[in-house]
Design a protein around this motif. Structure first.
Motif, PDB file in Angstrom:
ATOM      1  N   LYS A  39       0.837  -1.205   0.000  1.00 31.94           N
ATOM      2  CA  LYS A  39       0.000   0.000   0.000  1.00 31.94           C
ATOM      3  C   LYS A  39       0.873   1.257   0.000  1.00 31.94           C
ATOM      4  N   GLN A  40       1.974   1.203   0.765  1.00 28.63           N
ATOM      5  CA  GLN A  40       2.852   2.374   0.811  1.00 28.63           C
ATOM      6  C   GLN A  40       3.509   2.606  -0.541  1.00 28.63           C
ATOM      7  N   ALA A  41       3.906   1.499  -1.218  1.00 27.81           N
ATOM      8  CA  ALA A  41       4.517   1.643  -2.547  1.00 27.81           C
ATOM      9  C   ALA A  41       3.489   2.188  -3.541  1.00 27.81           C
ATOM     10  N   ASP A  42       2.239   1.706  -3.426  1.00 27.44           N
ATOM     11  CA  ASP A  42       1.188   2.176  -4.334  1.00 27.44           C
ATOM     12  C   ASP A  42       0.913   3.669  -4.159  1.00 27.44           C
ATOM     13  N   LEU A  43       1.256   4.207  -2.992  1.00 29.17           N
ATOM     14  CA  LEU A  43       1.102   5.644  -2.759  1.00 29.17           C
ATOM     15  C   LEU A  43       2.363   6.398  -3.208  1.00 29.17           C
ATOM     16  N   ILE A  44       3.535   5.828  -2.847  1.00 36.18           N
ATOM     17  CA  ILE A  44       4.796   6.533  -3.122  1.00 36.18           C
ATOM     18  C   ILE A  44       5.011   6.713  -4.625  1.00 36.18           C
ATOM     19  N   ILE A  45       4.716   5.666  -5.401  1.00 35.12           N
ATOM     20  CA  ILE A  45       5.088   5.696  -6.820  1.00 35.12           C
ATOM     21  C   ILE A  45       4.319   6.789  -7.591  1.00 35.12           C
ATOM     22  N   PRO A  46       2.959   6.876  -7.478  1.00 32.71           N
ATOM     23  CA  PRO A  46       2.297   7.991  -8.171  1.00 32.71           C
ATOM     24  C   PRO A  46       2.735   9.362  -7.662  1.00 32.71           C
ATOM     25  N   ALA A  51       5.833  14.441  -8.366  1.00 35.50           N
ATOM     26  CA  ALA A  51       6.977  15.251  -7.937  1.00 35.50           C
ATOM     27  C   ALA A  51       7.982  15.388  -9.084  1.00 35.50           C
ATOM     28  N   ALA A  52       8.162  14.297  -9.843  1.00 32.33           N
ATOM     29  CA  ALA A  52       9.115  14.343 -10.961  1.00 32.33           C
ATOM     30  C   ALA A  52       8.634  15.349 -12.007  1.00 32.33           C
ATOM     31  N   GLY A  53       7.317  15.377 -12.277  1.00 30.30           N
ATOM     32  CA  GLY A  53       6.764  16.334 -13.244  1.00 30.30           C
ATOM     33  C   GLY A  53       7.010  17.768 -12.791  1.00 30.30           C
ATOM     34  N   VAL A  54       6.741  18.030 -11.492  1.00 29.49           N
ATOM     35  CA  VAL A  54       6.944  19.371 -10.941  1.00 29.49           C
ATOM     36  C   VAL A  54       8.420  19.750 -11.033  1.00 29.49           C
ATOM     37  N   PHE A  55       9.289  18.794 -10.704  1.00 29.86           N
ATOM     38  CA  PHE A  55      10.734  19.038 -10.733  1.00 29.86           C
ATOM     39  C   PHE A  55      11.179  19.449 -12.141  1.00 29.86           C
ATOM     40  N   VAL A  56      10.749  18.680 -13.139  1.00 33.25           N
ATOM     41  CA  VAL A  56      11.182  18.954 -14.512  1.00 33.25           C
ATOM     42  C   VAL A  56      10.676  20.324 -14.962  1.00 33.25           C
ATOM     43  N   ILE A  99      -2.405  20.478  -6.930  1.00 37.38           N
ATOM     44  CA  ILE A  99      -1.510  19.307  -6.937  1.00 37.38           C
ATOM     45  C   ILE A  99      -1.412  18.731  -5.519  1.00 37.38           C
ATOM     46  N   LEU A 100      -1.252  19.613  -4.516  1.00 40.93           N
ATOM     47  CA  LEU A 100      -1.130  19.147  -3.131  1.00 40.93           C
ATOM     48  C   LEU A 100      -2.415  18.451  -2.670  1.00 40.93           C
ATOM     49  N   ALA A 101      -3.565  19.013  -3.069  1.00 36.79           N
ATOM     50  CA  ALA A 101      -4.841  18.398  -2.686  1.00 36.79           C
ATOM     51  C   ALA A 101      -4.942  17.002  -3.309  1.00 36.79           C
ATOM     52  N   PHE A 102      -4.502  16.880  -4.556  1.00 35.94           N
ATOM     53  CA  PHE A 102      -4.537  15.608  -5.279  1.00 35.94           C
ATOM     54  C   PHE A 102      -3.669  14.564  -4.569  1.00 35.94           C
ATOM     55  N   VAL A 103      -2.540  15.004  -4.015  1.00 32.62           N
ATOM     56  CA  VAL A 103      -1.623  14.084  -3.326  1.00 32.62           C
ATOM     57  C   VAL A 103      -2.130  13.789  -1.906  1.00 32.62           C
ATOM     58  N   MET A 104      -2.782  14.789  -1.307  1.00 29.97           N
ATOM     59  CA  MET A 104      -3.167  14.675   0.107  1.00 29.97           C
ATOM     60  C   MET A 104      -4.269  13.641   0.336  1.00 29.97           C
ATOM     61  N   GLY A 109      -5.817   9.260   3.710  1.00 30.36           N
ATOM     62  CA  GLY A 109      -6.601   8.020   3.779  1.00 30.36           C
ATOM     63  C   GLY A 109      -5.750   6.858   4.237  1.00 30.36           C
ATOM     64  N   LEU A 110      -4.532   6.745   3.684  1.00 35.86           N
ATOM     65  CA  LEU A 110      -3.662   5.615   4.033  1.00 35.86           C
ATOM     66  C   LEU A 110      -3.135   5.744   5.470  1.00 35.86           C
ATOM     67  N   ILE A 111      -2.868   6.987   5.909  1.00 36.57           N
ATOM     68  CA  ILE A 111      -2.418   7.192   7.293  1.00 36.57           C
ATOM     69  C   ILE A 111      -3.475   6.643   8.250  1.00 36.57           C
ATOM     70  N   TRP A 112      -4.749   6.967   7.983  1.00 35.71           N
ATOM     71  CA  TRP A 112      -5.831   6.465   8.842  1.00 35.71           C
ATOM     72  C   TRP A 112      -5.901   4.948   8.784  1.00 35.71           C
ATOM     73  N   GLU A 113      -5.831   4.425   7.555  1.00 34.99           N
ATOM     74  CA  GLU A 113      -5.963   2.977   7.373  1.00 34.99           C
ATOM     75  C   GLU A 113      -4.854   2.230   8.126  1.00 34.99           C
ATOM     76  N   LEU A 114      -3.614   2.718   8.019  1.00 38.56           N
ATOM     77  CA  LEU A 114      -2.487   2.005   8.625  1.00 38.56           C
ATOM     78  C   LEU A 114      -2.418   2.201  10.132  1.00 38.56           C
ATOM     79  N   SER A 115      -3.173   3.166  10.665  1.00 39.85           N
ATOM     80  CA  SER A 115      -3.121   3.367  12.118  1.00 39.85           C
ATOM     81  C   SER A 115      -4.079   2.417  12.843  1.00 39.85           C
ATOM     82  N   GLU A 116      -4.865   1.647  12.090  1.00 38.19           N
ATOM     83  CA  GLU A 116      -5.773   0.682  12.725  1.00 38.19           C
ATOM     84  C   GLU A 116      -4.983  -0.467  13.341  1.00 38.19           C
TER      85      GLU A 116
END
Ligand code: CUA
Length: 369
Positions: A39-46, A51-56, A99-104, A109-116
């Protein structure tokens, strides 16, 4: 001079790039081996792609403008100055917010899910010492069958059954020594991290952190401390050893037994030194424990099953306990000879042991299966 600098930077970049091509990557976040890491990888990769797009875009814009408007020889005039552009300013405020809202949204959601913390989880307390990790199995069925029937305790390797949800409680306990009030001495912040199983979680003195995870396949997963915690931070390693059902049952049964009685004369002599020896004012049992003996120290790794095959590494996983299936006597003896010489800052002092004493203590430790 400038060419040489660019050459050096380029060479460094190529070396980094080639380093990432190694096939043997025991700590690869992008190769998840359990649902939490997945789940963490599925979040990190997109997020990484965003971030790569913004960087370029941003860096590309800077380079482009720096080149286009650079100072040219014989051109002394100041270019026309622009102040304010309402449309542009609104645009570059709204775009990053979107962009931040899209990432947030998925992140929160995952922070809540993983805190269970699921009710059917196995509970282990992770203790961050300077500089090694200890593990205490706190469920009622995980108590040992000797002494005061405390929890099963291991050092350096966290052993868990495959597919089982594990609920880790994280505690910082410093150098392991206690002050007069029984409080941990030199407790500092660490961070517990097994890249293929779960992301980093800080281990903060006086605060209980949590990680819930499980592993899909039996095997060994490497982890390390990810928060600067003193001299040996960079070598504060550990391993998560994941066993199938049968191996797990055998492991639990073995852990419940006291330390084995040594069968060789050399190991018996080592046991005597371990329990009764006094070296330059120090004693092994002041800090170490071996279940079923009077050694009950809590400041240093519990050695009850030092030579169990799952105890793959020792002294903060700085050395493998076995090399090609054979006891790693060379590294254990070097460690006993002078811990600080092979691991800078090690809390275990040099007790000035003789070679005969070292041989005997090493034989004893390898009899503790
Ligand atoms: Cu413990 Cu860095």
């Amino acid at each position: 001079m400038r060419n040489r600098l660019f050459g050096a930077i380029g060479l460094g970049a190529v070396a980094l790039l080639l380093g990432s091509c190694s096939g043997d990557l025991p700590q690869n976040t992008f190769d998840p081996a359990g649902p939490v890491a997945q789940k963490q990888a599925d979040l990190i990769i997109p997020v990484l792609w965003v971030a790569a797009g913004v960087f370029v875009l941003v860096e590309g814009g800077i380079v482009l403008i720096a080149l286009k408007y650079r100072h040219r020889k014989g051109e002394e005039r100041t270019p026309p100055q622009t102040h304010g552009n309402t449309r542009l300013e609104i645009g570059w405020t709204i775009a990053p917010a979107l962009i931040l809202a899209f990432v947030m949204v998925p992140t929160v959601g995952l922070i809540w899910e993983l805190s269970e913390r699921p009710a059917d989880a196995m509970h282990v307390t992770v203790k961050g010492y300077q500089w090694w990790w200890g593990f205490e199995y706190t469920d009622p069925e995980m108590t040992v069958g000797y002494g005061s029937s405390g929890p099963i305790v291991t050092a350096d390797t966290l052993v868990v059954p495959v597919g089982q949800t594990v609920d880790l409680s994280l505690e910082a306990v410093g150098g392991g020594a206690r002050d007069a009030e029984g409080e941990a001495d030199h407790a500092v912040i660490h961070s517990f991290w097994t890249p293929r199983l779960f992301g980093k979680q800080d281990v903060v003195p006086g605060h209980e952190g949590n990680i819930v995870f499980s592993a899909d396949e039996p095997g060994t997963y490497w982890g390390q401390c990810a928060e600067f915690c003193g001299l040996q931070h960079g070598r504060m390693w550990f391993r998560v050893v994941v066993l199938d059902e049968a191996a797990w049952a055998a492991w639990v049964a073995n852990e419940k037994t006291p330390g084995a009685e040594p069968s060789s004369a050399l190991a018996r002599q080592g046991m005597d030194l371990f329990l009764n020896g006094e070296f330059d004012g120090g004693q092994c049992i002041a800090c170490h424990a071996v279940g079923g003996t009077e050694a009950g120290g809590i400041a240093a790794p519990d050695l009850t099953h030092f030579a169990a095959p799952t105890h793959e590494c020792f002294a903060g996983c700085n050395w493998d306990t076995f090399v090609n299936g054979e006891p790693n006597l060379d590294d254990l003896k070097a460690w006993l000879r002078d811990p600080g010489a092979v691991k800078l800052g090690a809390k275990m002092p040099d007790y000035g042991l003789s070679e005969d004493e070292i041989d005997a203590i090493a034989a004893y430790l390898y009899s503790l299966t």
